[in-house]
Motif scaffolding. Structure first.
Motif, mmCIF file in Angstrom:
data_model
loop_
_atom_site.group_PDB
_atom_site.id
_atom_site.type_symbol
_atom_site.label_atom_id
_atom_site.label_comp_id
_atom_site.label_asym_id
_atom_site.label_seq_id
_atom_site.Cartn_x
_atom_site.Cartn_y
_atom_site.Cartn_z
ATOM 1 N N SER A 232 0.852 -1.272 -0.187
ATOM 2 C CA SER A 232 -0.197 0.377 -0.122
ATOM 3 C C SER A 232 0.226 1.115 -0.271
ATOM 4 O O SER A 232 0.457 2.303 -0.334
ATOM 5 C CB SER A 232 -1.144 0.095 0.734
ATOM 6 N N LYS A 233 1.774 1.165 0.597
ATOM 7 C CA LYS A 233 3.167 2.640 0.447
ATOM 8 C C LYS A 233 4.647 2.173 -0.422
ATOM 9 O O LYS A 233 5.035 2.358 -0.261
ATOM 10 C CB LYS A 233 3.696 2.585 1.922
ATOM 11 N N SER B 72 9.250 -6.630 11.585
ATOM 12 C CA SER B 72 10.228 -5.987 10.288
ATOM 13 C C SER B 72 9.192 -6.160 8.848
ATOM 14 O O SER B 72 9.534 -5.626 7.689
ATOM 15 C CB SER B 72 11.114 -7.141 10.136
ATOM 16 N N ALA B 73 8.209 -7.005 8.706
ATOM 17 C CA ALA B 73 7.516 -7.019 7.489
ATOM 18 C C ALA B 73 6.784 -6.751 7.499
ATOM 19 O O ALA B 73 5.751 -6.382 6.649
ATOM 20 C CB ALA B 73 6.625 -8.612 8.432
ATOM 21 N N ASP B 74 6.396 -5.267 8.033
ATOM 22 C CA ASP B 74 5.560 -4.208 7.796
ATOM 23 C C ASP B 74 5.877 -3.720 6.501
ATOM 24 O O ASP B 74 5.628 -2.897 5.729
ATOM 25 C CB ASP B 74 6.209 -3.293 9.130
ATOM 26 N N ILE B 75 7.659 -3.574 6.201
ATOM 27 C CA ILE B 75 8.064 -3.604 5.356
ATOM 28 C C ILE B 75 7.789 -3.526 4.256
ATOM 29 O O ILE B 75 7.485 -2.929 3.370
ATOM 30 C CB ILE B 75 9.843 -3.063 5.662
ATOM 31 N N LEU B 76 7.193 -4.643 4.181
ATOM 32 C CA LEU B 76 6.599 -5.068 2.723
ATOM 33 C C LEU B 76 5.751 -4.142 2.674
ATOM 34 O O LEU B 76 5.801 -3.893 1.004
ATOM 35 C CB LEU B 76 6.338 -6.788 2.640
ATOM 36 N N ASP B 77 5.284 -3.397 3.275
ATOM 37 C CA ASP B 77 4.289 -2.569 2.567
ATOM 38 C C ASP B 77 5.280 -1.454 1.554
ATOM 39 O O ASP B 77 3.956 -0.597 1.161
ATOM 40 C CB ASP B 77 3.449 -1.651 3.985
ATOM 41 N N HIS B 78 6.158 -1.457 1.856
ATOM 42 C CA HIS B 78 6.557 -0.412 1.031
ATOM 43 C C HIS B 78 7.359 -1.054 -0.490
ATOM 44 O O HIS B 78 7.518 0.032 -0.916
ATOM 45 C CB HIS B 78 8.055 -0.080 1.334
ATOM 46 N N VAL B 79 6.911 -2.499 -0.396
ATOM 47 C CA VAL B 79 7.920 -2.896 -1.583
ATOM 48 C C VAL B 79 6.458 -3.760 -2.568
ATOM 49 O O VAL B 79 5.333 -4.083 -2.200
ATOM 50 C CB VAL B 79 8.862 -4.106 -1.134
#
Length: 217
Positions: A19-20, A106-113
């Motif tokens: 989403s990001k 750390s899995a929240d970083i996947l919202d950026h890719v």
């Protein structure tokens, strides 16, 4: 959105787009893995020509869930991918997150890719690497090219040596910078190698920091 008919036949194989993705102070990043695989005993992907001429309606509900890229990622972000079979996502996210945002999960970083698999046919056996055939290469090149033209990433990282072996030249021929890291579940992820210039797990964060993927490094 995508122009290839393969995603019409297998919509579950469409890339995850966070989403990001490309928002805020980050460049657009596409992460490319190797392939899905199906449950033990499944024969759906063994006939290569049949796989590419059929569609996911021919699969069982369980088989469909095993190739649902976005579904797998979305479902497991909150719990940080507890199943070992999903640690490709967990381990990649961990390294990128530590270099940049520092989320508690750390899995929240996947919202950026964005994330996709290079090979568009599941591996022949559960947990194994795909045995690559010429039709796989033809389809993968066409579909990855379509995805890149659609998502317009600024940077591409491969988290599979096999995917990178075939896919890096495709990406570079499209004018994009990319890097190839070992598969996060392989022994080389936590080992040093000359070709990686250090530990396998360091390849992706080093590349992204150098290319200034985010201002938050």
């Amino acid at each position: 959105m995508y122009s290839n008919t393969h995603y019409e036949n297998y919509p579950n194989l469409k890339p995850w787009v966070g989403s990001k993705y490309g928002q805020g102070r980050t460049k657009k990043l596409l992460v490319i893995g190797e392939s899905h695989y199906l449950p033990k005993g499944s024969t759906s992907s063994l006939n290569i020509e049949k796989w590419y001429s059929n569609n996911q309606n021919d699969l069982t509900d369980t088989e469909k869930s095993w190739i649902n890229t976005s579904g797998i990622i979305k479902k497991n972000i909150p719990t940080n991918f507890p199943k070992k079979s999903h640690w490709i996502y967990r381990n990649v996210a961990k390294e990128i997150n530590e270099a940049f945002f520092g989320y508690t999960n750390s899995a929240d970083i996947l919202d950026h890719v964005a994330f996709m698999n290079y090979f568009q046919r599941p591996a022949e056996n559960e947990g194994d690497s795909i045995k690559v055939h010429s039709l796989d290469l033809k389809m993968s090149e066409a579909i990855v090219t379509d995805v890149i033209k659609t998502l317009s990433p600024d940077l591409v990282v491969f988290c599979s040596a096999k995917a990178g072996e075939y896919g890096a030249k495709v990406v570079r021929n499209l004018g994009l910078e990319c890097v190839v890291a070992p598969h996060p579940s392989s022994q080389w992820w936590n080992r040093e190698a000359k070709k990686y210039g250090g530990l396998g797990r360091e390849v992706i964060p080093k590349f992204l920091v150098k290319r200034k993927w985010s201002e938050l490094a």
